[in-house]
Design a protein around this motif. Structure first.
Motif, mmCIF file in Angstrom:
data_model
loop_
_atom_site.group_PDB
_atom_site.id
_atom_site.type_symbol
_atom_site.label_atom_id
_atom_site.label_comp_id
_atom_site.label_asym_id
_atom_site.label_seq_id
_atom_site.Cartn_x
_atom_site.Cartn_y
_atom_site.Cartn_z
ATOM 1 N N GLN A 237 0.802 -1.226 0.000
ATOM 2 C CA GLN A 237 0.000 0.000 0.000
ATOM 3 C C GLN A 237 0.839 1.282 0.000
ATOM 4 O O GLN A 237 1.955 1.310 0.520
ATOM 5 C CB GLN A 237 -0.917 0.001 1.228
ATOM 6 C CG GLN A 237 -1.937 -1.132 1.157
ATOM 7 C CD GLN A 237 -3.057 -0.982 2.155
ATOM 8 O OE1 GLN A 237 -2.801 -0.882 3.350
ATOM 9 N NE2 GLN A 237 -4.295 -0.978 1.681
ATOM 10 N N GLN B 17 1.475 4.650 1.608
ATOM 11 C CA GLN B 17 1.202 5.175 2.957
ATOM 12 C C GLN B 17 1.834 6.555 3.124
ATOM 13 O O GLN B 17 2.933 6.802 2.605
ATOM 14 C CB GLN B 17 1.784 4.229 4.013
ATOM 15 C CG GLN B 17 1.222 2.816 3.938
ATOM 16 C CD GLN B 17 2.074 1.821 4.704
ATOM 17 O OE1 GLN B 17 2.509 2.098 5.816
ATOM 18 N NE2 GLN B 17 2.312 0.664 4.122
ATOM 19 N N GLN C 142 -0.109 10.290 8.925
ATOM 20 C CA GLN C 142 -1.509 10.536 9.315
ATOM 21 C C GLN C 142 -1.782 12.022 9.440
ATOM 22 O O GLN C 142 -2.866 12.499 9.118
ATOM 23 C CB GLN C 142 -1.784 9.894 10.682
ATOM 24 C CG GLN C 142 -2.034 8.409 10.629
ATOM 25 C CD GLN C 142 -1.883 7.754 11.994
ATOM 26 O OE1 GLN C 142 -1.775 8.439 13.016
ATOM 27 N NE2 GLN C 142 -1.867 6.447 12.013
ATOM 28 N N THR D 248 -3.789 13.221 1.014
ATOM 29 C CA THR D 248 -4.923 12.312 1.203
ATOM 30 C C THR D 248 -5.091 11.365 0.021
ATOM 31 O O THR D 248 -5.813 10.381 0.100
ATOM 32 C CB THR D 248 -6.238 13.108 1.364
ATOM 33 O OG1 THR D 248 -6.342 14.022 0.256
ATOM 34 C CG2 THR D 248 -6.271 13.871 2.669
ATOM 35 N N GLU E 260 9.008 1.846 6.873
ATOM 36 C CA GLU E 260 8.069 2.727 7.592
ATOM 37 C C GLU E 260 8.754 3.883 8.313
ATOM 38 O O GLU E 260 8.100 4.869 8.660
ATOM 39 C CB GLU E 260 7.199 1.910 8.565
ATOM 40 C CG GLU E 260 7.938 1.241 9.725
ATOM 41 C CD GLU E 260 8.634 -0.057 9.352
ATOM 42 O OE1 GLU E 260 8.528 -0.498 8.190
ATOM 43 O OE2 GLU E 260 9.315 -0.627 10.238
ATOM 44 N N GLY F 117 -1.726 -3.915 10.045
ATOM 45 C CA GLY F 117 -1.765 -2.455 10.090
ATOM 46 C C GLY F 117 -1.031 -1.888 11.302
ATOM 47 O O GLY F 117 -0.899 -0.677 11.463
ATOM 48 N N MET G 64 2.218 0.188 10.466
ATOM 49 C CA MET G 64 1.824 1.460 9.850
ATOM 50 C C MET G 64 1.320 2.434 10.932
ATOM 51 O O MET G 64 1.754 3.582 10.996
ATOM 52 C CB MET G 64 0.714 1.150 8.833
ATOM 53 C CG MET G 64 0.152 2.298 8.093
ATOM 54 S SD MET G 64 -0.984 1.715 6.819
ATOM 55 C CE MET G 64 -2.355 1.131 7.779
ATOM 56 N N LYS G 65 0.446 1.919 11.794
ATOM 57 C CA LYS G 65 -0.120 2.768 12.849
ATOM 58 C C LYS G 65 0.976 3.259 13.793
ATOM 59 O O LYS G 65 1.043 4.442 14.133
ATOM 60 C CB LYS G 65 -1.168 1.969 13.647
ATOM 61 C CG LYS G 65 -2.496 2.710 13.743
ATOM 62 C CD LYS G 65 -3.454 2.002 14.670
ATOM 63 C CE LYS G 65 -4.203 0.888 13.965
ATOM 64 N NZ LYS G 65 -4.811 -0.090 14.890
ATOM 65 N N LEU H 213 1.483 6.380 10.239
ATOM 66 C CA LEU H 213 1.150 6.431 8.808
ATOM 67 C C LEU H 213 -0.279 5.957 8.565
ATOM 68 O O LEU H 213 -0.873 5.269 9.394
ATOM 69 C CB LEU H 213 2.115 5.536 8.020
ATOM 70 C CG LEU H 213 3.605 5.899 8.126
ATOM 71 C CD1 LEU H 213 4.472 4.796 7.533
ATOM 72 C CD2 LEU H 213 3.884 7.232 7.418
ATOM 73 N N LYS H 214 -0.819 6.311 7.383
ATOM 74 C CA LYS H 214 -2.128 5.784 6.970
ATOM 75 C C LYS H 214 -2.037 5.382 5.497
ATOM 76 O O LYS H 214 -1.263 5.972 4.729
ATOM 77 C CB LYS H 214 -3.229 6.829 7.178
ATOM 78 C CG LYS H 214 -3.013 8.081 6.334
ATOM 79 C CD LYS H 214 -4.121 9.098 6.495
ATOM 80 C CE LYS H 214 -3.788 10.323 5.614
ATOM 81 N NZ LYS H 214 -4.560 11.481 5.873
ATOM 82 N N ALA H 215 -2.830 4.369 5.139
ATOM 83 C CA ALA H 215 -2.811 3.899 3.744
ATOM 84 C C ALA H 215 -3.767 4.745 2.917
ATOM 85 O O ALA H 215 -4.882 5.054 3.351
ATOM 86 C CB ALA H 215 -3.222 2.442 3.693
ATOM 87 N N ILE H 216 -3.322 5.132 1.710
ATOM 88 C CA ILE H 216 -4.213 5.920 0.853
ATOM 89 C C ILE H 216 -4.471 5.227 -0.500
ATOM 90 O O ILE H 216 -5.311 5.689 -1.273
ATOM 91 C CB ILE H 216 -3.662 7.360 0.622
ATOM 92 C CG1 ILE H 216 -2.210 7.321 0.117
ATOM 93 C CG2 ILE H 216 -3.788 8.199 1.891
ATOM 94 C CD1 ILE H 216 -1.707 8.678 -0.364
#
Ligand SMILES: Nc1ncnc2c1ncn2[C@@H]1O[C@H](COP(=O)(O)OP(=O)(O)OP(=O)(O)O)[C@@H](O)[C@H]1O
Ligand SMILES: O=P(O)(O)OC[C@H]1O[C@H](OP(=O)(O)OP(=O)(O)O)[C@H](O)[C@@H]1O
Length: 305
Positions: free
Chosen positions: A110, A112, A115, A120, A166, A184, A187-188, A192-195
């Motif tokens: 993904q 990323q 956050q 976005t 990451e 996840g 990532m968290k 980070l967040k997946a877009i």
């Protein structure tokens, strides 16, 4: 023993030497009765009961060895096969053929971003720094996003790192990353967040395009049997013959349910393979249509179509 000189006449089978796919692969080999003993530090192991040699390689390198026909069979992630295929010159057919989805090692590659940042959607990364271990897939992804022809120099700057991808955003090396996500948690924890998703992956059995022989087909069939056994359970129940048609729709089996007459007039016993993940719902539905004595049995191994 000089193992390299004992490879002649053996089917070469590449398996992950470490990492996320290794244990499930070793369990799968045991389920197929592929017996071997791996000497410490040796990346080749001769199989005792079949003319096969196992070659322990990093999951990322397996598509190259299989694609060039150096080994016949391999287990790796679909993401690694896709990355390998993305490095091929335009129009060149891959030497790696997927034979089976093995069902384990599920994850997504993904895009990323932080956050807390202002990004976005992946388009906003055009012209910025992206860090990944999957440079070929990332280049293909951003080539599409930038709307340019394959091979054109990209505005997006894609850089390779071998691990801990990451960390790149927090350290100011990247505006976004392309990395694997399963639970996840990583990532968290990295903020980070997946877009966007580049590829969805599970472990796969692959073969070299030109390899084809009875042993390869035998191993494929054994692996398919173990995977099916892991995925299905055997569901048995009794039901009045009048309810059989509707119950058969709930448990149609892989080909068809097995029906046996019971000593009790008007009753039959049904036996049918059911996907493990559906079995609780199937039992609820069977009860509703009048089934009794419902039993669910594990399947140790199988050979089905
Ligand atoms: N978190 C994960 N959950 C499930 N499968 C994963 C996960 N991470 C990786 N995989 C799968 O396992 C494959 C091998 O990744 P893994 O990181 O275990 O390899 P590795 O050989 O140890 O490499 P590295 O040294 O770069 O970490 C990946 O290509 C992917 O298909
Ligand atoms: O979503 P999660 O369940 O947290 O899994 C994702 C993490 O797993 C993989 O890394 P790995 O732990 O194999 O280490 P690496 O970063 O050194 O490759 C991947 O690169 C992610 O970092």
């Amino acid at each position: 023993m000089d193992l390299v000189n004992h490879l002649e006449g053996r089917l070469l089978f590449a398996v992950p030497k470490k990492g996320r796919l290794q244990q499930a692969t070793l369990d799968l080999l045991a389920g197929c009765d592929i017996q071997f003993r791996r000497e410490t530090r040796l990346d080749i192991a001769l199989v005792k009961n079949l003319p096969i040699a196992l070659i322990f390689l990093p999951a990322a390198d397996i598509p190259t060895f299989v694609g060039e026909g150096r080994v016949d069979l391999g287990i790796t992630g679909r993401d690694q096969v896709a990355e390998h295929d993305s490095t091929l010159p335009n129009g060149e057919t891959s030497g790696v053929e997927e034979i089976l989805d093995l069902g384990f090692g599920g994850c997504k590659l993904q895009v990323q971003v932080p956050q807390k940042g202002d990004i976005t959607e992946a388009k906003q990364l055009i012209g910025r720094n992206v860090v990944t271990s999957f440079t070929a897939l990332s280049e293909a992804f951003f080539t599409k996003l930038e709307g340019v022809a394959p091979g054109t120099k990209l505005q997006t700057k894609i850089k390779y790192v071998g691990g801990s991808v990451e960390a790149a955003c927090a350290l100011g090396v990247a505006d976004g990353i392309v990395d694997l996500v399963e639970s996840g948690e990583t990532m968290k924890a990295a903020g980070l967040k997946a877009i966007d998703t580049v590829v969805e992956s599970t472990a796969v059995l692959v073969k070299s395009r030109d390899s084809n022989n009875d042993l390869l087909n035998l191993i494929t069939s054994r692996i398919r049997g173990v995977i099916t056994a892991q995925k299905f359970v055997l569901c048995q129940y009794n039901i009045p013959r009048s309810g059989l048609a509707v119950a058969s729709k709930i448990t149609p089996g892989k080909r068809a349910p097995t029906i046996t007459a019971l000593e009790e007039e008007g009753w039959v016993a049904v036996s049918s393979m059911v996907e493990k993940k559906r079995v609780a719902t199937v039992m609820d539905e069977l009860i509703k249509v009048g089934a009794t004595d419902i039993l669910v049995l594990n399947i140790a191994n199988s050979r089905t179509d």
